[in-house]
Design an enzyme around this catalytic site. Structure first.
Site, mmCIF file in Angstrom:
data_model
loop_
_atom_site.group_PDB
_atom_site.id
_atom_site.type_symbol
_atom_site.label_atom_id
_atom_site.label_comp_id
_atom_site.label_asym_id
_atom_site.label_seq_id
_atom_site.Cartn_x
_atom_site.Cartn_y
_atom_site.Cartn_z
ATOM 1 N N GLU A 1 3.943 15.660 -39.751
ATOM 2 C CA GLU A 1 3.299 16.739 -38.982
ATOM 3 C C GLU A 1 1.902 16.744 -39.193
ATOM 4 O OE1 GLU A 1 5.734 20.397 -38.684
ATOM 5 O OE2 GLU A 1 3.786 21.635 -39.223
ATOM 6 N N ASP B 1 4.910 21.634 -32.713
ATOM 7 C CA ASP B 1 5.787 22.765 -33.677
ATOM 8 C C ASP B 1 4.450 23.402 -34.327
ATOM 9 O OD1 ASP B 1 7.329 23.683 -35.512
ATOM 10 O OD2 ASP B 1 7.358 22.170 -37.107
ATOM 11 N N ASP C 1 5.558 15.897 -34.760
ATOM 12 C CA ASP C 1 5.209 17.385 -34.824
ATOM 13 C C ASP C 1 3.771 17.580 -34.929
ATOM 14 O OD1 ASP C 1 7.789 18.157 -34.951
ATOM 15 O OD2 ASP C 1 7.701 19.273 -36.750
ATOM 16 N N GLU D 1 11.054 14.772 -42.361
ATOM 17 C CA GLU D 1 9.728 15.510 -42.110
ATOM 18 C C GLU D 1 9.046 15.888 -43.441
ATOM 19 O OE1 GLU D 1 10.019 18.771 -39.183
ATOM 20 O OE2 GLU D 1 8.024 19.425 -39.963
ATOM 21 N N HIS E 1 1.163 19.106 -42.361
ATOM 22 C CA HIS E 1 1.537 19.025 -43.353
ATOM 23 C C HIS E 1 0.838 17.887 -44.242
ATOM 24 C CE1 HIS E 1 6.089 20.217 -42.011
ATOM 25 N NE2 HIS E 1 5.082 21.321 -41.937
ATOM 26 N N LYS F 1 6.785 17.426 -46.332
ATOM 27 C CA LYS F 1 5.666 18.617 -46.010
ATOM 28 C C LYS F 1 5.419 18.835 -47.722
ATOM 29 C CE LYS F 1 4.997 23.197 -44.662
ATOM 30 N NZ LYS F 1 5.467 24.577 -44.147
ATOM 31 N N ASP G 1 0.081 26.448 -38.567
ATOM 32 C CA ASP G 1 0.813 26.132 -37.347
ATOM 33 C C ASP G 1 -0.061 26.339 -36.041
ATOM 34 O OD1 ASP G 1 3.044 24.778 -38.435
ATOM 35 O OD2 ASP G 1 4.099 26.519 -38.257
ATOM 36 N N MET H 1 15.544 16.728 -29.167
ATOM 37 C CA MET H 1 15.851 16.592 -30.621
ATOM 38 C C MET H 1 16.474 17.850 -31.334
ATOM 39 S SD MET H 1 14.295 18.358 -33.394
ATOM 40 C CE MET H 1 12.639 18.573 -33.773
ATOM 41 N N HIS I 1 16.870 24.433 -33.749
ATOM 42 C CA HIS I 1 17.816 24.487 -34.816
ATOM 43 C C HIS I 1 18.920 25.161 -34.248
ATOM 44 C CE1 HIS I 1 13.566 25.170 -36.761
ATOM 45 N NE2 HIS I 1 14.012 24.559 -37.645
ATOM 46 N N ASP J 1 18.684 28.922 -33.857
ATOM 47 C CA ASP J 1 17.610 29.454 -32.713
ATOM 48 C C ASP J 1 18.672 29.733 -31.665
ATOM 49 O OD1 ASP J 1 15.491 28.682 -34.538
ATOM 50 O OD2 ASP J 1 15.490 26.517 -33.315
ATOM 51 N N ASP K 1 0.362 27.540 -44.478
ATOM 52 C CA ASP K 1 0.870 26.856 -43.401
ATOM 53 C C ASP K 1 0.483 27.558 -41.913
ATOM 54 O OD1 ASP K 1 2.281 25.399 -41.590
ATOM 55 O OD2 ASP K 1 4.255 25.656 -42.440
HETATM 56 C C1 GCO Z 1 7.792 23.959 -41.013
HETATM 57 C C2 GCO Z 1 8.167 22.761 -40.306
HETATM 58 C C3 GCO Z 1 9.343 23.292 -39.490
HETATM 59 C C4 GCO Z 1 10.311 22.146 -39.033
HETATM 60 C C5 GCO Z 1 11.318 22.536 -38.330
HETATM 61 C C6 GCO Z 1 12.306 21.509 -37.797
HETATM 62 O O1 GCO Z 1 6.498 23.800 -41.721
HETATM 63 O O2 GCO Z 1 8.063 25.161 -41.078
HETATM 64 O O3 GCO Z 1 7.222 22.196 -39.548
HETATM 65 O O4 GCO Z 1 8.648 23.815 -38.292
HETATM 66 O O5 GCO Z 1 9.544 21.137 -38.097
HETATM 67 O O6 GCO Z 1 12.274 23.240 -39.055
HETATM 68 O O7 GCO Z 1 12.963 20.720 -38.518
HETATM 69 MN MN MN Z 2 7.471 20.807 -38.478
HETATM 70 MN MN MN Z 3 5.224 22.588 -40.551
#
Ligand code: GCO
Ligand code: MN
Ligand code: MN
Length: 390
Positions: free
Chosen positions: A220, A290, A248, A184, A223, A186, A260, A91, A57, A60, A258
């Site tokens: 992802e 991700d 992702d 993306e 998600h 979610k 991850d 990306m 981002h 970042d 969430d």
């Molecule tokens: C989340 C998302 C993020 C995006 C990221 C890239 O659930 O927080 O997956 O991690 O992927 O902002 O756009």
């Molecule tokens: Mn993501």
């Molecule tokens: Mn995510």
């Protein structure tokens, strides 16, 4: 296969976000548990571990309040680290969620100033991404949504979202950037409900854009799992539509916040069928993780996490090859492919004659109704490959 088959190399196209390995372990209940790792160090470590690239981002890399001079210095140092290590930035994306300005969304905020700010920030971030060589530009609309539908008419929100993407497609074209945009989806978190919650919603929305060919998906694992869906089915549909621009990878228990988690950590069987799908399709996009290390970890645990994501992918890739080469499995699969036909792959294409012929064709319904499919056997053989006894 030797141990080396599990060693990640750049040709495997594994990537990580700066925000993933850089995650400091903050959560809604607790403070950070790890110190930030500098972008330059992340580049060096990821290259050492065998990754292909790093994604980011805008914020970042360049803090929101940086002066133009600071920005240029930070970007220069980062580019030097990339050049030295050979790591790529395939990306880029925009942080449209941390700034309190985005509390009601970015492209779909009720405040017209925020919608302009979101475009301004995204254009600047697209400029930065191009400076670093990015080809895919991701749109994760984490704040695009509501807690109450009293707030806005969702039809209006879709129009704003569309206007923003159309504007940014034009910007990419006008600048000669050649980006491919990846939406993306979610379902929720951080908003109560997020717009474009699933792969299917996003695929349908893309057909309403001014430049649909430029826009695809970045689905992802977590998600779709949060929404209780089968991720491989969604990915297959995106592949079928030619819209899988990015992916992702991570893991998640259904019905939770969430999480991850490290790729494959929760549902290795789901991860296996996903890897098999991507590899069977010879999909050549980036395998982006991700995800982040457990909050219990120190920096060493972060690199264990990153290495683990890639190693698990490669192990599952080898399992998929084993599945494809297994005689008994292939006999069962072959029997399914030719089931009920003369052995040639049968496609039902319409003609008036074919329709007439089909209407009067006698079918052995008694046999159709009684024959099992042997999926128990097939799934058990799959399990035995996964569990390492076959
Ligand atoms: C989340 C998302 C993020 C995006 C990221 C890239 O659930 O927080 O997956 O991690 O992927 O902002 O756009
Ligand atoms: Mn993501
Ligand atoms: Mn995510």
């Amino acid at each position: 296969m030797s141990e080396n088959a599990y060693t990640p190399r750049p040709e495997h196209h594994f990537t990580f976000g700066l925000w993933t390995v850089g995650n400091v372990g903050r959560d809604p209940f607790g403070e950070p548990v790890r110190s930030p790792i500098s972008p330059v160090r992340i580049v060096e470590k990821l290259a050492e571990l065998g990754a292909y690239g790093v994604n980011l981002h805008d914020e970042d890399l360049v803090p929101r309040e940086a002066t133009p001079q600071e920005r240029d210095r930070i970007v220069r140092e980062f580019r030097d680290a990339l050049a030295k290590s050979g790591l790529k930035v395939p990306m880029a994306t925009t942080n449209l969620f941390t700034d309190p300005a985005f509390r009601d969304g970015a492209f779909t905020s009720n405040d017209a100033r925020v919608r302009r700010y979101a475009l301004q920030k995204t254009m600047r971030s697209m400029d930065l991404g191009k400076e670093l060589g990015a080809e895919v530009y991701v749109f994760w609309g984490g704040r695009e949504g509501t807690e109450t539908n009293a707030a806005k008419d969702p039809r209006e929100a879709m129009k704003w979202f569309r206007d923003a993407l159309d504007f940014l497609c034009e910007y990419s074209i006008a600048q000669g950037y050649g980006y491919r945009f990846a939406l993306e989806p979610k379902p929720n978190e951080p908003r109560g409900d997020i717009y474009l919650p699933t792969i299917g919603h996003a695929l349908a929305f893309i057909t309403t854009l001014a430049h649909p060919a430029m826009v695809g998906l970045n689905p992802e694992v977590a998600h779709d799992t949060m929404a209780g869906l089968d991720f491989a089915h969604g990915v297959a549909q995106a592949l079928d539509a030619g819209k899988l621009f990015h992916i992702d990878l991570n893991d998640q228990k259904p019905g939770r916040y969430d999480q991850d988690f490290r790729f494959g950590a929760v549902d290795p069987k789901g991860a296996f069928f996903l890897v098999k799908l991507l590899e069977d399709a010879k999909w050549n996009g980036m395998r982006h993780f991700d995800a982040h290390a457990y909050r219990t970890e120190d920096e060493r645990g972060v690199w264990d996490f990153a290495a683990g994501c890639m190693r698990t992918y490669l192990i599952l890739k080898e399992k998929a090859a084993r599945w494809n080469a297994d005689r008994e499995i292939q006999q069962l699969v072959g029997a399914l492919r030719s089931r009920g036909s003369d052995g040639r792959a049968e496609r039902l294409t319409f003609s008036k004659e074919r329709a007439e012929q089909l209407k009067s064709q006698p079918l052995d319904l008694a046999a159709i109704r009684s024959e099992g499919y042997a999926y128990e056997r097939l799934d058990q053989l799959t399990m035995e490959i996964l569990l390492g006894v076959r």
